[in-house]
Design a protein around this motif. Structure first.
Motif, PDB file in Angstrom:
ATOM      1  N   ASP A   1      32.693  33.738  77.978  1.00  0.00           N
ATOM      2  CA  ASP A   1      32.156  34.465  79.127  1.00  0.00           C
ATOM      3  C   ASP A   1      33.154  34.303  80.263  1.00  0.00           C
ATOM      4  O   ASP A   1      33.514  33.170  80.628  1.00  0.00           O
ATOM      5  CB  ASP A   1      30.798  33.879  79.515  1.00  0.00           C
ATOM      6  CG  ASP A   1      30.097  34.676  80.619  1.00  0.00           C
ATOM      7  OD1 ASP A   1      30.764  35.505  81.280  1.00  0.00           O
ATOM      8  OD2 ASP A   1      28.891  34.452  80.837  1.00  0.00           O
ATOM      9  N   PHE A   2      33.609  35.426  80.824  1.00  0.00           N
ATOM     10  CA  PHE A   2      34.613  35.369  81.882  1.00  0.00           C
ATOM     11  C   PHE A   2      34.008  35.342  83.282  1.00  0.00           C
ATOM     12  O   PHE A   2      34.724  35.505  84.274  1.00  0.00           O
ATOM     13  CB  PHE A   2      35.588  36.540  81.738  1.00  0.00           C
ATOM     14  CG  PHE A   2      36.471  36.426  80.526  1.00  0.00           C
ATOM     15  CD1 PHE A   2      37.556  35.561  80.524  1.00  0.00           C
ATOM     16  CD2 PHE A   2      36.208  37.157  79.383  1.00  0.00           C
ATOM     17  CE1 PHE A   2      38.367  35.436  79.404  1.00  0.00           C
ATOM     18  CE2 PHE A   2      37.005  37.043  78.255  1.00  0.00           C
ATOM     19  CZ  PHE A   2      38.094  36.174  78.271  1.00  0.00           C
ATOM     20  N   ALA A   3      32.713  35.098  83.369  1.00  0.00           N
ATOM     21  CA  ALA A   3      32.074  34.960  84.688  1.00  0.00           C
ATOM     22  C   ALA A   3      32.379  33.576  85.263  1.00  0.00           C
ATOM     23  O   ALA A   3      32.721  32.637  84.546  1.00  0.00           O
ATOM     24  CB  ALA A   3      30.570  35.160  84.556  1.00  0.00           C
TER      25      ALA A   3
ATOM     26  N   PRO B   1      43.444  28.872  80.207  1.00  0.00           N
ATOM     27  CA  PRO B   1      43.715  29.613  78.970  1.00  0.00           C
ATOM     28  C   PRO B   1      45.114  30.215  78.922  1.00  0.00           C
ATOM     29  O   PRO B   1      45.715  30.290  77.846  1.00  0.00           O
ATOM     30  CB  PRO B   1      42.640  30.708  78.976  1.00  0.00           C
ATOM     31  CG  PRO B   1      41.536  30.137  79.787  1.00  0.00           C
ATOM     32  CD  PRO B   1      42.211  29.322  80.858  1.00  0.00           C
ATOM     33  N   LYS B   2      45.645  30.643  80.043  1.00  0.00           N
ATOM     34  CA  LYS B   2      46.968  31.255  80.057  1.00  0.00           C
ATOM     35  C   LYS B   2      48.034  30.293  79.528  1.00  0.00           C
ATOM     36  O   LYS B   2      48.982  30.695  78.850  1.00  0.00           O
ATOM     37  CB  LYS B   2      47.310  31.679  81.478  1.00  0.00           C
ATOM     38  CG  LYS B   2      48.662  32.373  81.631  1.00  0.00           C
ATOM     39  CD  LYS B   2      48.826  32.883  83.057  1.00  0.00           C
ATOM     40  CE  LYS B   2      50.188  33.546  83.239  1.00  0.00           C
ATOM     41  NZ  LYS B   2      51.301  32.592  83.140  1.00  0.00           N
TER      42      LYS B   2
ATOM     43  N   ALA C   1      50.786  38.431  82.534  1.00  0.00           N
ATOM     44  CA  ALA C   1      50.163  38.943  83.759  1.00  0.00           C
ATOM     45  C   ALA C   1      48.697  38.548  83.875  1.00  0.00           C
ATOM     46  O   ALA C   1      48.072  38.757  84.931  1.00  0.00           O
ATOM     47  CB  ALA C   1      50.285  40.465  83.808  1.00  0.00           C
ATOM     48  N   SER C   2      48.127  37.980  82.821  1.00  0.00           N
ATOM     49  CA  SER C   2      46.716  37.620  82.845  1.00  0.00           C
ATOM     50  C   SER C   2      46.442  36.590  83.935  1.00  0.00           C
ATOM     51  O   SER C   2      47.132  35.574  84.037  1.00  0.00           O
ATOM     52  CB  SER C   2      46.292  37.052  81.484  1.00  0.00           C
ATOM     53  OG  SER C   2      44.969  36.587  81.540  1.00  0.00           O
TER      54      SER C   2
ATOM     55  N   THR D   1      41.497  41.518  79.192  1.00  0.00           N
ATOM     56  CA  THR D   1      41.997  40.553  80.174  1.00  0.00           C
ATOM     57  C   THR D   1      43.385  39.998  79.848  1.00  0.00           C
ATOM     58  O   THR D   1      44.019  39.403  80.716  1.00  0.00           O
ATOM     59  CB  THR D   1      41.031  39.363  80.277  1.00  0.00           C
ATOM     60  OG1 THR D   1      41.045  38.639  79.039  1.00  0.00           O
ATOM     61  CG2 THR D   1      39.612  39.828  80.578  1.00  0.00           C
ATOM     62  N   GLY D   2      43.846  40.159  78.599  1.00  0.00           N
ATOM     63  CA  GLY D   2      45.114  39.561  78.203  1.00  0.00           C
ATOM     64  C   GLY D   2      45.012  38.081  77.891  1.00  0.00           C
ATOM     65  O   GLY D   2      46.022  37.406  77.684  1.00  0.00           O
TER      66      GLY D   2
END
Length: 421
Positions: free
Chosen positions: A282-284, A201-202, A68-69, A256-257
């Motif tokens: 960093d997820f920005a 990344p998923k 689901a990420s 975030t998964g």
């Protein structure tokens, strides 16, 4: 120069290089190329610290969290160490593996293709330790930079353009996407871009989770902290004996998964085969300028169409007398034996013959030494052959051109060949 090689003049050196490239053509399709694809495709391991207190989750819930990420924006630093038990894929060997020996790498200026070609450069990630800087902003914008001591290699995907730049040689490789959307809604990637390098990344976790079936044990085994973030540890293990895979551990970001860390440990013990993960993340949303690229002044620019033309010409060169391996076109009678982690691919090499020998006149003595150093001679009801080994994937090539390959032990390959004879 390898320790066993005598001093050679320029002509002899050229012959040795050609022999190595030819040897690589035979070995790689069944023993190396698949390993490189698998290990790079399974990326993101690194030092973790602490055991953060997190709510309990089941393995199924954690897998669903990964699925689901929706993380498509991030930037960070990844360190990847790969120990397949293979020789280094730098220079000539990298070019030979990725392109049939026609181009790539530092070739001494013999007219080969671009040193920035991704097919050759990214093969280098299959061995050794590398530091990468990564950034992503959706399916159409990604950047990956491989950082060396005195040089940097960058691969930038921005819309319809894919740029690759090698600062050491000051060469640029440019290609265009096909411009049409596939089933996933993403534009088709250019043929020059390695298909086994994930774009988000998923996709990294998706590769590992493809192996989860009734032959697999999956559990959540505690927590960890990776790159300063709390994570769950998902452990994936084969239930069957005979596999070279001991276990896979994926550290999953609790919030975030997103997979932050990936470790593949061999069943034979020792260091990890693949140990890769974020040291910083960093997820920005990255700055838009991150994905901009203009070829530096004076850089040699190779267009994808030119590179493909060169590869076609190189494959017809006089230095290679045998039949060149052409990937999927030449996988005759592909059959899968067994199930799950013990699956073995059975196929036939083109021409119905095994690895050429020095006595055949096709392989120089030095190249034959290289082949012999990579393999073990075996025999059985099937006849005789050679098992080419890595710490993950092994391949048995019989003298009559049959190939048995998988993430299984040498004994398992011999058993499969005997059963099929």
């Amino acid at each position: 120069m390898a320790p066993y090689e005598p001093e050679q003049n320029t002509s002899e050196t050229g012959e040795l290089r050609a022999g190595r490239r030819k040897a690589a053509r035979y070995v790689v399709p069944v023993a190396v190329a698949g390993v490189a694809a698998a290990t790079i495709g399974l990326v993101p391991a690194l030092a973790t610290s602490g055991d953060p207190k997190l709510p309990d989750v089941t393995a199924q819930e954690l897998i669903e969290k990964i699925a689901a990420s929706d993380t498509e924006q991030l930037s960070g630093t990844v360190k990847i160490s790969t120990d397949l038990g293979l020789p280094s894929f730098g220079g000539d060997m990298a070019g030979g593996l990725a392109q049939g020996g026609g181009s790539g790498g530092d070739d001494g200026g013999d007219g080969a293709g671009s040193a920035a070609d991704p097919q050759a450069k990214l093969m280098e990630l299959a061995t050794g330790t590398h530091t990468l800087r990564v950034a992503a902003d959706g399916p159409d914008k990604q950047k990956l930079s491989v950082i060396d001591d005195a040089a940097e290699y960058s691969l930038i995907h921005n819309g319809d353009d894919v740029w690759a730049y090698d600062s050491k040689s000051n060469e640029v490789h440019h290609s265009k996407s096909a411009g049409k959307a596939g089933d996933s809604g993403k534009k088709d990637a250019p043929e020059d871009l390695p298909k086994d390098v994930p774009s988000t990344p998923k996709e990294l976790a998706d590769e590992a989770l493809k192996a989860v079936d009734d032959t697999t044990s999956v559990k959540v085994d505690g927590t960890a902290q990776v790159a300063g973030r709390d994570a769950y540890r998902l452990v994936i293990k084969p239930k069957q004996s005979g596999s070279t895979v001991g276990q896979i551990t994926v550290a999953v970001d609790a919030r975030t998964g997103t997979p932050l860390k990936f470790t593949l440990s061999p069943s034979g013990g020792g260091s990890a085969v693949v140990d890769a993960g974020f040291t910083k993340v960093d997820f920005a949303k990255p700055e838009a300028s991150t994905f901009d690229f203009t070829p530096p002044k004076g850089a040699k620019v190779t267009e994808g169409d030119d590179a493909k033309k060169f590869k076609g010409e190189a494959s017809e060169g006089k230095e290679f007398k045998g039949k060149e391996f052409k990937g999927g076109e030449d996988l005759n009678g592909l059959n899968v034996i067994g199930k799950g982690w013990n699956s073995i691919a059975e196929l036939e090499l083109p021409g119905g013959q095994g690895i050429p020998t020095g006595g055949s006149g096709d392989v120089p003595p030095e190249a034959q030494q290289l082949l012999d150093s990579l393999g073990d001679k075996v025999s059985g009801d099937f006849g005789s052959g050679t098992v080419f080994k890595t710490r993950l994937v092994n391949a048995l090539i019989t003298e009559d051109g049959k190939v048995y390959a998988g993430a299984v032990t040498k004994d398992a390959l011999v058993k499969a060949a005997n059963a099929a004879s």
